[in-house]
Design a protein around this motif. Structure first.
Motif, PDB file in Angstrom:
ATOM      1  N   UNK A 175       0.829  -1.206   0.000  1.00 30.87           N
ATOM      2  CA  UNK A 175       0.000   0.000   0.000  1.00 30.87           C
ATOM      3  C   UNK A 175       0.863   1.256   0.000  1.00 30.87           C
ATOM      4  N   UNK A 176       1.893   1.269   0.853  1.00 30.94           N
ATOM      5  CA  UNK A 176       2.777   2.432   0.933  1.00 30.94           C
ATOM      6  C   UNK A 176       3.578   2.603  -0.364  1.00 30.94           C
ATOM      7  N   UNK A 177       4.063   1.478  -0.897  1.00 26.95           N
ATOM      8  CA  UNK A 177       4.840   1.534  -2.134  1.00 26.95           C
ATOM      9  C   UNK A 177       3.991   2.084  -3.279  1.00 26.95           C
ATOM     10  N   UNK A 178       2.766   1.577  -3.430  1.00 26.20           N
ATOM     11  CA  UNK A 178       1.890   2.007  -4.516  1.00 26.20           C
ATOM     12  C   UNK A 178       1.578   3.497  -4.407  1.00 26.20           C
ATOM     13  N   UNK A 179       1.312   3.965  -3.195  1.00 24.39           N
ATOM     14  CA  UNK A 179       1.031   5.388  -2.993  1.00 24.39           C
ATOM     15  C   UNK A 179       2.243   6.241  -3.326  1.00 24.39           C
ATOM     16  N   UNK A 180       3.423   5.748  -2.931  1.00 22.99           N
ATOM     17  CA  UNK A 180       4.652   6.502  -3.196  1.00 22.99           C
ATOM     18  C   UNK A 180       4.927   6.597  -4.695  1.00 22.99           C
ATOM     19  N   UNK A 184       5.114  10.116  -6.692  1.00 15.77           N
ATOM     20  CA  UNK A 184       6.356  10.534  -7.343  1.00 15.77           C
ATOM     21  C   UNK A 184       6.130  10.796  -8.832  1.00 15.77           C
ATOM     22  N   UNK A 185       5.358   9.939  -9.483  1.00 17.62           N
ATOM     23  CA  UNK A 185       5.057  10.153 -10.899  1.00 17.62           C
ATOM     24  C   UNK A 185       4.368  11.501 -11.106  1.00 17.62           C
ATOM     25  N   UNK A 186       3.457  11.802 -10.198  1.00 19.34           N
ATOM     26  CA  UNK A 186       2.734  13.072 -10.299  1.00 19.34           C
ATOM     27  C   UNK A 186       3.669  14.251 -10.031  1.00 19.34           C
ATOM     28  N   UNK A 187       4.517  14.117  -9.006  1.00 18.30           N
ATOM     29  CA  UNK A 187       5.414  15.213  -8.643  1.00 18.30           C
ATOM     30  C   UNK A 187       6.447  15.475  -9.735  1.00 18.30           C
ATOM     31  N   UNK A 188       6.941  14.406 -10.363  1.00 20.83           N
ATOM     32  CA  UNK A 188       7.947  14.561 -11.413  1.00 20.83           C
ATOM     33  C   UNK A 188       7.330  14.804 -12.783  1.00 20.83           C
ATOM     34  N   UNK A 189       6.006  14.606 -12.853  1.00 22.25           N
ATOM     35  CA  UNK A 189       5.275  14.783 -14.111  1.00 22.25           C
ATOM     36  C   UNK A 189       5.851  13.894 -15.214  1.00 22.25           C
ATOM     37  N   UNK A 190       5.984  12.607 -14.890  1.00 24.19           N
ATOM     38  CA  UNK A 190       6.517  11.644 -15.860  1.00 24.19           C
ATOM     39  C   UNK A 190       5.508  10.511 -16.040  1.00 24.19           C
ATOM     40  N   UNK A 191       5.401   9.973 -17.258  1.00 22.58           N
ATOM     41  CA  UNK A 191       4.459   8.866 -17.497  1.00 22.58           C
ATOM     42  C   UNK A 191       5.003   7.522 -17.036  1.00 22.58           C
ATOM     43  N   UNK A 192       6.333   7.419 -16.933  1.00 18.35           N
ATOM     44  CA  UNK A 192       6.964   6.161 -16.581  1.00 18.35           C
ATOM     45  C   UNK A 192       8.008   6.392 -15.506  1.00 18.35           C
ATOM     46  N   UNK A 193       8.061   5.493 -14.531  1.00 15.74           N
ATOM     47  CA  UNK A 193       8.996   5.658 -13.428  1.00 15.74           C
ATOM     48  C   UNK A 193       9.946   4.460 -13.419  1.00 15.74           C
ATOM     49  N   UNK A 194      11.091   4.625 -14.095  1.00 14.93           N
ATOM     50  CA  UNK A 194      12.082   3.553 -14.103  1.00 14.93           C
ATOM     51  C   UNK A 194      13.319   3.986 -13.336  1.00 14.93           C
ATOM     52  N   UNK A 195      14.299   3.090 -13.237  1.00 14.32           N
ATOM     53  CA  UNK A 195      15.493   3.389 -12.442  1.00 14.32           C
ATOM     54  C   UNK A 195      16.271   4.580 -12.993  1.00 14.32           C
ATOM     55  N   UNK A 196      16.301   4.728 -14.317  1.00 14.11           N
ATOM     56  CA  UNK A 196      17.029   5.858 -14.909  1.00 14.11           C
ATOM     57  C   UNK A 196      16.372   7.175 -14.533  1.00 14.11           C
ATOM     58  N   UNK A 197      15.052   7.231 -14.585  1.00 11.20           N
ATOM     59  CA  UNK A 197      14.321   8.455 -14.221  1.00 11.20           C
ATOM     60  C   UNK A 197      14.520   8.778 -12.747  1.00 11.20           C
ATOM     61  N   UNK A 210      10.908  15.030  -1.059  1.00  8.96           N
ATOM     62  CA  UNK A 210      10.699  14.200  -2.245  1.00  8.96           C
ATOM     63  C   UNK A 210      11.890  13.289  -2.500  1.00  8.96           C
ATOM     64  N   UNK A 211      13.091  13.750  -2.137  1.00  6.53           N
ATOM     65  CA  UNK A 211      14.289  12.942  -2.348  1.00  6.53           C
ATOM     66  C   UNK A 211      14.225  11.628  -1.581  1.00  6.53           C
ATOM     67  N   UNK A 212      13.643  11.657  -0.365  1.00  3.50           N
ATOM     68  CA  UNK A 212      13.590  10.433   0.460  1.00  3.50           C
ATOM     69  C   UNK A 212      12.793   9.316  -0.197  1.00  3.50           C
ATOM     70  N   UNK A 213      11.555   9.555  -0.630  1.00  3.18           N
ATOM     71  CA  UNK A 213      10.819   8.459  -1.288  1.00  3.18           C
ATOM     72  C   UNK A 213      11.411   8.066  -2.640  1.00  3.18           C
ATOM     73  N   UNK A 214      11.982   9.062  -3.377  1.00  2.00           N
ATOM     74  CA  UNK A 214      12.625   8.729  -4.646  1.00  2.00           C
ATOM     75  C   UNK A 214      13.788   7.772  -4.405  1.00  2.00           C
ATOM     76  N   UNK A 215      14.608   8.099  -3.414  1.00  2.00           N
ATOM     77  CA  UNK A 215      15.742   7.243  -3.069  1.00  2.00           C
ATOM     78  C   UNK A 215      15.284   5.878  -2.572  1.00  2.00           C
ATOM     79  N   UNK A 216      14.196   5.847  -1.820  1.00  2.00           N
ATOM     80  CA  UNK A 216      13.680   4.587  -1.296  1.00  2.00           C
ATOM     81  C   UNK A 216      13.176   3.661  -2.396  1.00  2.00           C
ATOM     82  N   UNK A 217      12.409   4.221  -3.337  1.00  2.00           N
ATOM     83  CA  UNK A 217      11.898   3.417  -4.457  1.00  2.00           C
ATOM     84  C   UNK A 217      13.056   2.912  -5.313  1.00  2.00           C
TER      85      UNK A 217
END
Length: 534
Positions: A175-180, A184-197, A210-217
């Protein structure tokens, strides 16, 4: 019921636009380093000038998406039945069975989705008789049954508690992962969230919150070896659902879905029950299996099945839980009576209280010359000594002559050639076939990779269908012999499933090899030429 394999049992979603050559590794030509089955080469070099005769393959499973763009053209249609008129036109006992039959549905149109496992049903059957009883007061004949009751009770209680605990743990993380991921996709305004992004965002973001959840994912994805956050989310969701299913349905002695069917589950002679809905509520597994065998090879969409002259009959008898022996026996008989020449059976379980009914159905199929292909199972065990039903041997110990039992192999010819989850057996597993990262059809005209002996079995069924369609005079015995004799032998050290012990791959099955369509067709041609010369 399939064993849970985290990040592996359901597979990874992949783009439907990718070519079969890019995604269906198992169809490619075999090399020194890859254990593919040379489907393309067989068609290109050996079958180009031959005309096939259509073959009917029954898929006994949990349902098939009949509207899938890659399957609808290859579905069997009952020529003696008028669609939707509510009449049993062919008088076979099954009303409007246009594409097959559903033995786990009710006449009112409802369907069984979730079901208990067999050990839970055994516990339920015995607890009314033995709960609170003292073993010492029972007669010797009853004591054996009492011991089974105690074993069943302990297994059900233990597993329900274990899966409930695991579900509670993973559900919170999922649940937490899905919400994160969504945030993050919304905050970064990206359609795809991969490791490179994610890595790029981590280097450029100044927002600490925002850096904390990005780093965690990013850390989670790297740890799991997954490149796409949405793929990880999907896999987590499937695992979350699997654990919930085990706890709330499979090992819940108070759960009962059989009332939907409206039959007497103890009466193995009862035949005419169920409904005509071969889709069911969850046709994911059966759709994937059907695509491996015969997805349209000519429409330039998605994937290509192994067989190019096949019709698929859907027989729904496998719920999300353990299939019932009665339903499997009736499913086999239905398929045989309606013309199936090959039956794929990608299911299995640890207990079989109505074993005789299934064996009688297998003997019936044998009497009609029908070949049965069965998945060896995903428990990483030696089925020469551990039971997996339907068993490759009858209760009297003799081998079932018209069954091929299939283990799962992977692509690389190295110590990972055998899939880590696959059952094996020098005596009772006939052959291995690709069963890891197998790309095929799933509901909604989509495609995914799945893993399991459930995928390896239809690979062999597809090979059998090609042999029968291009060499129609072959009997079930001929096809079985050719498939086993033409398997590519491998003498490479592999990890024995579910252990760290290194063994020779050749010791894990009767043939010591992986099925190969090119070699099978070549052998069939040689035998045909030999007979013609006599």
């Amino acid at each position: 019921m399939k064993k849970i394999i985290l990040w592996a049992s359901a597979g990874l979603c992949m783009a439907a636009t990718a070519s079969a050559q890019e995604t269906q590794w198992y169809l490619r030509d075999k090399t020194d380093s890859t254990a593919s089955i040379s489907v393309d080469r067989a068609y290109r070099e050996l079958l180009a000038n031959r005309k096939p005769t259509p073959v009917l393959v029954a898929v006994i499973d949990g349902g098939i998406d009949t509207s899938h763009v890659d399957l609808k053209s290859v579905l069997w249609t009952n020529p003696r039945e008028i669609p939707g008129n509510g009449i049993d036109d062919d008088k076979n006992g099954y009303v409007d069975d246009i594409h097959g039959w559903n033995f786990i549905g009710g006449k009112d149109g409802r369907n069984v989705s979730y079901e208990t496992v067999e050990i839970t049903r055994i516990y339920n059957k015995l607890r009314a008789q033995y709960e609170g009883k003292d073993r010492k007061t029972l007669k010797p004949a009853q004591q054996k049954e009492y011991d089974l009751y105690v074993k069943a009770k302990n297994e059900v209680t233990k597993n329900q508690a274990q899966y409930k605990s695991q579900y509670e743990g993973i559900h919170g993380f999922y649940t937490q992962y899905a919400m994160a991921v969504d945030a993050i996709k919304q905050a970064l305004n990206v359609p795809k969230l991969d490791t490179a992004t994610l890595a790029k965002a981590l280097d450029t973001l100044s927002n600490a919150e925002l850096r904390r959840p990005v780093g965690g994912i990013l850390q989670v994805l790297r740890q799991q070896g997954v490149a796409d956050a949405e793929v990880m989310k999907s896999e987590l969701g499937k695992y979350d659902e699997q654990l919930k299913t085990r706890a709330e349905y499979n090992y819940n002695p108070d759960f009962d879905s059989r009332s939907i069917v409206g039959d007497n589950p103890e009466d193995v002679n009862q035949r005419n029950y169920g409904n005509a809905d071969i889709n069911g509520p969850d046709p994911d597994h059966g759709t994937h299996v059907a695509g491996i065998i015969g997805a349209d090879r000519t429409n330039n969409l998605g994937v290509m099945g192994i067989a190019d002259a096949v019709k698929i009959m859907g027989v729904r008898a496998v719920p999300n839980g353990d299939e019932r022996d009665k339903d499997i026996a009736n499913a086999i008989r239905y398929a045989v009576d309606n013309g199936a020449q090959i039956i794929n059976m990608s299911f299995g379980k640890d207990y079989s209280p109505q074993r005789k009914a299934v064996e009688d159905a297998e003997r019936y199929a044998y009497s009609k010359g029908v070949l049965l292909i069965h998945a060896a199972g995903n428990d990483g065990k030696d089925i020469d000594t551990a039971m997996n039903y339907p068993a490759p041997r009858f209760e009297d110990g003799t081998a079932v002559p018209n069954v091929i039992t299939v283990g799962a192999s992977a692509e690389p010819v190295n110590n990972e050639l055998v899939a880590s989850f696959s059952n094996y057996g020098k005596r009772d597993v006939d052959v291995f076939a690709p069963g890891k990262e197998i790309y095929s059809t799933v509901p909604g005209s989509k495609y995914e990779n799945n893993n399991g002996t459930s995928m390896a079995s239809p690979v062999v069924a597809g090979v059998a269908a090609v042999l029968k369609s291009y060499f129609p005079k072959l009997t079930y015995a001929d096809i079985k012999r050719i498939i086993l004799a033409s398997a590519t032998p491998y003498h490479v050290k592999v990890r024995r499933p579910e252990s760290s012990t290194m063994v020779d791959f050749a010791t894990l099955s009767k043939t010591g090899g992986v099925v190969n369509l090119y070699e099978a067709v070549k052998l069939a041609l040689a035998e045909e030429k030999s007979k013609a010369g006599k």
